[in-house]
Design a protein around this motif. Structure first.
Motif, PDB file in Angstrom:
ATOM      1  N   HIS A 168       0.864  -1.183   0.000  1.00 40.61           N
ATOM      2  CA  HIS A 168       0.000   0.000   0.000  1.00 40.61           C
ATOM      3  C   HIS A 168       0.899   1.230   0.000  1.00 40.61           C
ATOM      4  CE1 HIS A 168      -3.246   2.745   0.779  1.00 40.61           C
ATOM      5  NE2 HIS A 168      -2.685   3.159   1.899  1.00 40.61           N
ATOM      6  N   PHE A 169       0.662   2.133  -0.942  1.00 44.64           N
ATOM      7  CA  PHE A 169       1.516   3.314  -1.118  1.00 44.64           C
ATOM      8  C   PHE A 169       0.750   4.598  -0.796  1.00 44.64           C
ATOM      9  CE2 PHE A 169       3.343   0.120  -3.890  1.00 44.64           C
ATOM     10  CZ  PHE A 169       4.716   0.297  -3.736  1.00 44.64           C
ATOM     11  N   ASP A 170       1.490   5.552  -0.272  1.00 44.19           N
ATOM     12  CA  ASP A 170       0.963   6.913  -0.093  1.00 44.19           C
ATOM     13  C   ASP A 170       1.878   7.857  -0.858  1.00 44.19           C
ATOM     14  OD1 ASP A 170      -0.191   9.263   0.779  1.00 44.19           O
ATOM     15  OD2 ASP A 170       0.842   9.243   2.729  1.00 44.19           O
ATOM     16  N   PHE A 171       1.349   8.522  -1.877  1.00 44.80           N
ATOM     17  CA  PHE A 171       2.139   9.488  -2.650  1.00 44.80           C
ATOM     18  C   PHE A 171       2.014  10.856  -1.987  1.00 44.80           C
ATOM     19  CE2 PHE A 171       0.582   6.523  -6.123  1.00 44.80           C
ATOM     20  CZ  PHE A 171       1.729   5.741  -6.082  1.00 44.80           C
ATOM     21  N   VAL A 172       3.074  11.249  -1.318  1.00 46.78           N
ATOM     22  CA  VAL A 172       3.067  12.541  -0.612  1.00 46.78           C
ATOM     23  C   VAL A 172       3.723  13.549  -1.552  1.00 46.78           C
ATOM     24  CG1 VAL A 172       3.668  13.742   1.517  1.00 46.78           C
ATOM     25  CG2 VAL A 172       3.398  11.261   1.541  1.00 46.78           C
ATOM     26  N   LEU A 173       2.891  14.323  -2.239  1.00 45.98           N
ATOM     27  CA  LEU A 173       3.401  15.132  -3.344  1.00 45.98           C
ATOM     28  C   LEU A 173       3.219  16.624  -3.058  1.00 45.98           C
ATOM     29  CD1 LEU A 173       2.058  13.047  -6.368  1.00 45.98           C
ATOM     30  CD2 LEU A 173       4.219  12.820  -5.102  1.00 45.98           C
ATOM     31  N   GLY A 174       4.301  17.363  -3.266  1.00 41.15           N
ATOM     32  CA  GLY A 174       4.235  18.808  -3.077  1.00 41.15           C
ATOM     33  C   GLY A 174       5.150  19.320  -1.983  1.00 41.15           C
ATOM     34  N   VAL A 175       5.932  18.417  -1.367  1.00 36.22           N
ATOM     35  CA  VAL A 175       6.931  18.870  -0.388  1.00 36.22           C
ATOM     36  C   VAL A 175       8.013  19.635  -1.152  1.00 36.22           C
ATOM     37  CG1 VAL A 175       8.789  18.069   1.138  1.00 36.22           C
ATOM     38  CG2 VAL A 175       6.542  16.976   1.234  1.00 36.22           C
ATOM     39  N   GLY A 177      11.237  20.155  -2.349  1.00 31.58           N
ATOM     40  CA  GLY A 177      12.391  19.242  -2.320  1.00 31.58           C
ATOM     41  C   GLY A 177      12.040  17.872  -2.878  1.00 31.58           C
ATOM     42  N   GLY A 178      10.752  17.550  -2.891  1.00 33.15           N
ATOM     43  CA  GLY A 178      10.311  16.268  -3.446  1.00 33.15           C
ATOM     44  C   GLY A 178       9.551  16.482  -4.744  1.00 33.15           C
ATOM     45  N   MET A 179       8.791  15.452  -5.154  1.00 32.57           N
ATOM     46  CA  MET A 179       7.980  15.589  -6.378  1.00 32.57           C
ATOM     47  C   MET A 179       6.840  16.556  -6.132  1.00 32.57           C
ATOM     48  SD  MET A 179       7.540  11.825  -8.001  1.00 32.57           S
ATOM     49  CE  MET A 179       6.927  12.005  -9.662  1.00 32.57           C
ATOM     50  N   THR A 180       6.491  17.294  -7.156  1.00 34.60           N
ATOM     51  CA  THR A 180       5.393  18.243  -7.016  1.00 34.60           C
ATOM     52  C   THR A 180       4.041  17.504  -7.113  1.00 34.60           C
ATOM     53  OG1 THR A 180       4.631  20.429  -7.668  1.00 34.60           O
ATOM     54  CG2 THR A 180       5.236  18.928  -9.465  1.00 34.60           C
ATOM     55  N   GLY A 181       2.965  18.240  -6.890  1.00 37.86           N
ATOM     56  CA  GLY A 181       1.660  17.590  -6.712  1.00 37.86           C
ATOM     57  C   GLY A 181       0.712  17.717  -7.891  1.00 37.86           C
ATOM     58  N   THR A 182       1.255  17.681  -9.096  1.00 34.21           N
ATOM     59  CA  THR A 182       0.401  17.839 -10.287  1.00 34.21           C
ATOM     60  C   THR A 182      -0.073  16.468 -10.789  1.00 34.21           C
ATOM     61  OG1 THR A 182       2.464  17.925 -11.527  1.00 34.21           O
ATOM     62  CG2 THR A 182       1.402  20.025 -11.030  1.00 34.21           C
ATOM     63  N   PRO A 183      -1.175  16.444 -11.545  1.00 34.14           N
ATOM     64  CA  PRO A 183      -1.725  15.161 -12.009  1.00 34.14           C
ATOM     65  C   PRO A 183      -0.731  14.345 -12.834  1.00 34.14           C
ATOM     66  CG  PRO A 183      -3.323  16.914 -12.335  1.00 34.14           C
ATOM     67  CD  PRO A 183      -2.072  17.576 -11.864  1.00 34.14           C
ATOM     68  N   ASP A 184       0.153  14.998 -13.598  1.00 35.68           N
ATOM     69  CA  ASP A 184       1.098  14.210 -14.404  1.00 35.68           C
ATOM     70  C   ASP A 184       2.080  13.443 -13.518  1.00 35.68           C
ATOM     71  OD1 ASP A 184       2.241  16.661 -13.673  1.00 35.68           O
ATOM     72  OD2 ASP A 184       3.603  16.693 -15.379  1.00 35.68           O
ATOM     73  N   ARG A 185       2.446  14.008 -12.367  1.00 34.79           N
ATOM     74  CA  ARG A 185       3.338  13.285 -11.444  1.00 34.79           C
ATOM     75  C   ARG A 185       2.613  12.078 -10.861  1.00 34.79           C
ATOM     76  NH1 ARG A 185       5.402  17.385 -13.418  1.00 34.79           N
ATOM     77  NH2 ARG A 185       7.386  18.245 -12.679  1.00 34.79           N
ATOM     78  N   LEU A 186       1.337  12.284 -10.520  1.00 35.41           N
ATOM     79  CA  LEU A 186       0.541  11.169 -10.002  1.00 35.41           C
ATOM     80  C   LEU A 186       0.468  10.055 -11.049  1.00 35.41           C
ATOM     81  CD1 LEU A 186      -1.305  10.009  -7.786  1.00 35.41           C
ATOM     82  CD2 LEU A 186      -3.200  11.281  -8.808  1.00 35.41           C
ATOM     83  N   ASP A 187       0.223  10.427 -12.290  1.00 34.72           N
ATOM     84  CA  ASP A 187       0.103   9.417 -13.348  1.00 34.72           C
ATOM     85  C   ASP A 187       1.423   8.686 -13.562  1.00 34.72           C
ATOM     86  OD1 ASP A 187      -2.603   9.726 -13.803  1.00 34.72           O
ATOM     87  OD2 ASP A 187      -2.296  11.381 -15.201  1.00 34.72           O
ATOM     88  N   PHE A 188       2.524   9.414 -13.467  1.00 35.63           N
ATOM     89  CA  PHE A 188       3.839   8.756 -13.592  1.00 35.63           C
ATOM     90  C   PHE A 188       3.985   7.692 -12.505  1.00 35.63           C
ATOM     91  CE2 PHE A 188       8.027   8.396 -11.694  1.00 35.63           C
ATOM     92  CZ  PHE A 188       8.737   7.840 -12.741  1.00 35.63           C
ATOM     93  N   LEU A 189       3.682   8.060 -11.272  1.00 34.80           N
ATOM     94  CA  LEU A 189       3.854   7.115 -10.158  1.00 34.80           C
ATOM     95  C   LEU A 189       2.912   5.918 -10.304  1.00 34.80           C
ATOM     96  CD1 LEU A 189       4.311   9.686  -7.293  1.00 34.80           C
ATOM     97  CD2 LEU A 189       6.012   8.011  -8.038  1.00 34.80           C
ATOM     98  N   LEU A 190       1.682   6.190 -10.741  1.00 35.77           N
ATOM     99  CA  LEU A 190       0.722   5.090 -10.894  1.00 35.77           C
ATOM    100  C   LEU A 190       1.202   4.084 -11.934  1.00 35.77           C
ATOM    101  CD1 LEU A 190      -2.702   6.959 -10.648  1.00 35.77           C
ATOM    102  CD2 LEU A 190      -1.627   5.450  -8.977  1.00 35.77           C
ATOM    103  N   ALA A 191       1.896   4.595 -12.953  1.00 35.59           N
ATOM    104  CA  ALA A 191       2.400   3.695 -14.008  1.00 35.59           C
ATOM    105  C   ALA A 191       3.515   2.797 -13.484  1.00 35.59           C
ATOM    106  CB  ALA A 191       2.887   4.524 -15.198  1.00 35.59           C
ATOM    107  N   THR A 192       4.139   3.185 -12.363  1.00 31.58           N
ATOM    108  CA  THR A 192       5.238   2.374 -11.826  1.00 31.58           C
ATOM    109  C   THR A 192       4.765   1.372 -10.770  1.00 31.58           C
ATOM    110  OG1 THR A 192       5.805   3.819  -9.948  1.00 31.58           O
ATOM    111  CG2 THR A 192       6.791   4.390 -12.077  1.00 31.58           C
TER     112      THR A 192
END
Ligand code: KMH
Ligand code: ZN
Length: 275
Positions: A168-175, A177-192
């Motif tokens: 089970h994963f939690d994508f913490v996006l927008g910190v 220094g980390g990945m930003t919180g846009t839908p394309d970043r979410l889609d990238f992570l979901l593909a992995t």
């Protein structure tokens, strides 16, 4: 019927302060009050950090014990997820103290990330030590992903026998220094994501509520709360994490996603029933 939505409320965190938003809870009673209100609004998991009475973050076992006891008294069906991240700069020994209390659920961050001007340090030996302790005590882990390689790192831990799929994963996006919180970043992570995984999104700051909508639309789950974001709208402080949970429950209604019952939340997250 669409997959029921699990909402996690991150009510306290280690960084946000009452100076920034007076609704940030510090004491066991305040945490319990806030957790219960979040449960009433539809949250089924509380992501828990604890504080000293003056607001300093701590991972002290006894402070956790008091908070967990107070939350269980107010909201017995709520899943309590203890943080093993704590605050930047804490040692593994410090961070893993709440695991001694045999919680149902905990976090595991699978990589290091710049965290504002600091570094949230998670070397492989640190990650493995935390995972080993959680595994030994039978605590279900949620993999916290702040950056692109963290999913791959989690799969390395699977190969080393420290994590057991399905994860089970939690994508913490927008910190910062980390990945930003846009839908394309979410889609990238979901593909992995490995087949069979479950996931949720936790947008930080202004990404919190927009990312919640994106996660709901994609069939994922959602984390909101003052740990990640202090505002209901630009310039309007949230009155508490419960108000952010209420907002997300409204998005779920619009999207036709029912809110998970406590039993459904445990089934979806694969949290074993405990005595
Ligand atoms: N406070 C952050 C440095 C977790 O709870 O597992 C780390 C954190 C992650 O909040
Ligand atoms: Zn946290």
């Amino acid at each position: 019927m669409k997959e029921p939505l699990v909402i996690t409320a991150a009510i306290c965190g280690a960084e946000v302060t009452r100076e920034q938003n007076p609704a940030v809870p510090y004491t066991a009673q305040e945490l319990a009050e806030e957790a219960a209100r979040c449960f009433e609004e539809g949250a089924r998991v509380v992501h828990l950090h604890v504080r000293h009475p003056d607001g300093r973050p701590t991972q002290d076992r006894e402070v956790f014990r008091a908070a967990i006891g107070a939350i269980r008294a107010r909201a017995p069906d709520l899943v309590i997820q203890v943080s093993t991240g704590g605050a930047v700069g804490m040692s593994v020994e410090e961070r893993t103290q709440p695991l001694d209390l045999d919680p149902e659920f905990c976090t595991l961050t699978t990589g290091s990330v710049n965290f504002g001007d600091d570094v949230f340090l998670n070397t492989f030996p640190m990650i493995e030590a935390i995972a080993r302790k959680a595994r030994a005590r039978g605590v279900r882990m949620e993999v916290e992903v702040f950056d692109a390689g963290f999913v791959d790192n989690a799969m390395l831990l699977v190969r080393r026998g420290l994590l057991e799929p399905p994860l089970h994963f939690d994508f913490v996006l927008g910190v910062p220094g980390g990945m930003t919180g846009t839908p394309d970043r979410l889609d990238f992570l979901l593909a992995t994501l490995p087949e069979g995984s479950t996931w949720m999104a936790a947008g930080v700051g202004r990404f919190e509520l927009p990312l919640a909508r994106e996660a709901i639309a994609r069939g994922g789950h959602v984390r909101v709360g003052l740990e990640d974001n202090l505002f209901l709208r630009k310039g309007v402080l949230a009155q508490g994490s419960w108000e952010l949970v209420r907002e997300v429950a409204g998005y779920a209604r619009e999207a036709g996603r029912p809110l998970a019952t406590p039993a459904e939340a445990r089934r979806i997250l694969r949290i074993p029933a405990r005595a």
